[in-house]
Structures are given as C-alpha cells and as structure tokens.
Design an enzyme around this catalytic site. Sequence first.
Site, mmCIF file in Angstrom:
data_model
loop_
_atom_site.group_PDB
_atom_site.id
_atom_site.type_symbol
_atom_site.label_atom_id
_atom_site.label_comp_id
_atom_site.label_asym_id
_atom_site.label_seq_id
_atom_site.Cartn_x
_atom_site.Cartn_y
_atom_site.Cartn_z
ATOM 1 N N SER A 78 49.784 36.633 0.005
ATOM 2 C CA SER A 78 50.614 35.399 0.671
ATOM 3 C C SER A 78 50.024 35.415 2.177
ATOM 4 C CB SER A 78 51.994 35.622 0.483
ATOM 5 O OG SER A 78 52.327 37.009 1.356
ATOM 6 N N LYS A 79 50.569 34.345 2.553
ATOM 7 C CA LYS A 79 50.281 34.115 3.939
ATOM 8 C C LYS A 79 50.689 35.151 5.107
ATOM 9 C CE LYS A 79 49.911 29.059 3.663
ATOM 10 N NZ LYS A 79 51.135 28.459 2.688
ATOM 11 N N ARG A 80 51.579 35.822 4.660
ATOM 12 C CA ARG A 80 51.961 37.011 5.483
ATOM 13 C C ARG A 80 50.866 37.733 5.972
ATOM 14 N NH1 ARG A 80 53.248 41.819 3.283
ATOM 15 N NH2 ARG A 80 53.920 41.700 1.145
ATOM 16 N N GLY A 98 47.536 36.909 6.560
ATOM 17 C CA GLY A 98 46.474 36.007 6.994
ATOM 18 C C GLY A 98 46.435 34.887 5.935
#
Length: 475
Positions: free
Chosen positions: A257-259, A261
């Site tokens: 996920s975006k957490r 990067g």
Amino acid sequence: MSDTKVVRTRIAPSPTGELHIGTLRTLLYDYALAKKNNGQFIFRLEDTDQKRYVEGSEKRLIETIKDYGLNWDEGPDVGGPYSPYVQTERLDIYQKYIQELIDKGFAYYCFCSQERLDSLRASQKAAGHLPKYDQHCLHLSKEEIQKNLDAKIPYTIRMVIPKNETIIFEDAIRGKIKFNTNDVDDQVLIKSNGIPTYHFAAVVDDHLMKITHVFRGEEWLTSTPKHLLLYRYFNWEPPQFAHLTVLLNPDGKGKMSKRSGSTHARAFLDDGYLPEAMLNFLMLLGWNPGNNQEFFTLDEFVKEFSIEHLHKKSPVFDRKKLDYFNGYYLRQKTDDQLFDLFKKFLPQATDNQIKTLVPVLKDRLVKLSDLQTQTKFLFEDVEYDKDLLLKKGTTPELAKVMLTKTKELLSNFSDIQNRITNLIGENNWNVGEFFMVFRVAICGSAFTPPVVDCLPALGKESTLRKLDIALNKLS
Ligand code: GLU
C-alpha cells in the site's frame, strides 16, 4: 486447453489511474509466457467502469509500459486481427452475446431499483448473511418483462447461477480449486447504462481474442466460477487461469500500500530506478528460476520462464533488494550512458559538472533521484548550523585555522587532492576531523560524496565563497 494452440496472453488494465506495480509484474509474466512459446502478447483496455475513469490514464498506462521497454503484438495503438482493443468500442459485440445468453435462459433482466437492492443488502447483512441478489426478477414472465421494457424501467442483466453445484477448476499456480455455486451471486453482466461489467466483457473478449492463459491478481479468484459458468453457457473452452499472489508491504504486513511508498510503476522510474533493474526485481517477486541465478535480462527471463516456478506464497516488496538490483544495473552502465541519465536527473547541472560527477558518484549511487540531494551544495548554499562544523569535537579555533589555510591553498585550484593531503600532514591534523570540517563547510552536510573530487564541479569561486561562509559562522 489443447496443446496445439498458439499461446496468447493479455494484460487488461483499466484506465482508473496510474499503472500499479503489481500489474507490471503480471504483464511481465504474460509477456514471458507468450514470447517463450512464440505466441502473442496483447494489450486490452478495460474501460467499462466509467465511474472510476481517470482522464488521460489510458495514454499514461501505455507510455509507462513502453518506458519499461515492454511492447505488445496487438493493442489499441498498434491494432491487430481482433480490433478494437478498447472495450467501450466493442459494445455492439457484447450486445450480441448477451442476447444469446438471454435467449438460452442463462441471463435475465433485473428491474430491481437501487433502493430495493440496498435494503435487501442491509437486511441480509443485519441477519449475518452474505449479501446476495435474491433472484427476485429471475422468473418474470415474458409479458412482465416486455411491460417493464415498454415502460422504460431501468434494468440490468444478470447471469443465472445454478443452485448447489460444485465448480472445480485447476489454477495453474494454486492447483485444484472448488466453489459451491450457492456462494456465488447472480452477477450483473450488463449495467443499467447498457455497458457490460468486467466479468462479461473480459470473458467475451478473452474468448474472441483467443487468449489461452489468463494471469491475474488473486483478488479475481472468487470471480472465476462466474467466468467458468459463462464459458460453459457459451460452450467455449476456458483459458488456463493463473491467479498470482499479491505483493506485500516491505514489513510483510498487508497488501502493498501507499504507506510504504508509491505503488505506481511510473513513480519508480521518476525516482531513478532503471527499468531493467525494476523488471529484474519484479521477475523474482513471485517466480524463481529453480537455481541461484539472480540477474536476468528480459530475453534471459523469457527463455527461463515457466509457470511451474511461480510462487504460491505472497512476496514481500523488499525495497532493499530493489536498491541492490538498481545499484547493480547502474554499475553496468558506461560513463556515456550514465552521462545521459545524470543529465536527466540533474537538469540544472552543466555538461562539465556532469562529466566530473559521473566517475565520482557512480559507484555509490543507489537510485538516480539521490543525485539531487547528494549534489545540492553545487547549486545552492545549503543552510547548516555552526555546530555541524565541530561535529568531531573540533574546537572553533582549530576549525578556523583549518579552513583559513585550506582557503589559501585553494586560491590555486590545481592538484587539489595531493596538496590537501600535504597540508593535513604538515599541520599534523587528524584526517577525519579535517574532512568533517571541510565537508560541512563545502556541502552543508556531514554525509556527502567524496568532497575533494566534487570541487571541480563546484568551481573555485563557489568553493572559496562557501569557505568564507563557514569562517563567518566561526568568527
Ligand atoms: N481490468 C482488470 C483490472 O484492471 C483486469 C483483470 C484481468 O486481468 O482479468 O484489474
């Protein structure tokens, strides 16, 4: 699937945003399987979900894949024998096939309003049941259907799901998989706007485009029984399905996920990862060659690829490993190739500066975007605190002497390395201490590339100015 068929694979992204890194991995496996078997690889745009459409993303998807050096044999841009390759340009085709299903009794009109469906869902959820359409419209008479159509009541078209049947199929990665049809919803095939859902369009297209193998994410696994039923209703032979694992966050926790990067394929290129490093990293993120070989060109990968060596276990997106691959591929580049890459990532640098920097930085570089931070001092006077100059416990007095003498020495900007070494020796300075003071004075940071080697890129005037700034801080 009979063995004599030409292998045809496809990637079928939706224009709902940037290309996901997981889709690029799927594409790589599609590409390899097709090429290894002298088959064809197809790009198809699945743009039937207009609510999620992101303007311009189809162009971006294509550009991104091409920037990774990958190409297809058939697709919207190059055409091919099964054109068009954009689903919204194929609506009349879906119309014909949905009519066939309705006529055979495998699909039916559903006139239920959104309110009815919502409340049905809510009550099923409240009762702890899996939300599922209750087949309210399954048995409408021909007359009732016609009456509703004449009254222009909006409708969807749903597929009929047989009761309590076990659907078994052999996933190329996961082996035998079973579903009971009682757990399968009467999937909407055509939405109220007349546009097909993914499920219907993908099955029709995969058949018409003669796709033999479907690699897709495991999130589609539960949709497979619906797709297999559609193949059965049409009396078509299904392709070989292979549901790939999901990529996990670097800490192993949860789907990437975006957490951790960006998850966009484009972002990695923008960040200065080389396409060949990314591809090599992705090859091994779900597949292994069965030996210890780590580095693969695309051609080598195509040669070695086999479905049997695809993993069942979800891989961790290990950024350290990616950095390792990128460093390796950067070091395979010639200085001329690096010159061009540096120029792209350091547009503010002159050609001469880049020529100086390439040999100095190439061995330590992890990704090209790091060049900006590493060379910031060349383009601006970086702000720093006086204490940083004294980081190694140097007294302000000594630091002043060091910088003053170095400044004198650098009024002559030749043979710098040797003359600085002599200066340190003559004054009996501690080498580490001297270089910390000097490095901070020049770069404004304690962590920098080899500072003396960078001086030609900085130039005499800026070097002397930075020494003055440091001396001012100390006075
Ligand atoms: N359009 C689907 C997606 O973007 C493709 C899934 C498939 O490959 O069948 O996820």
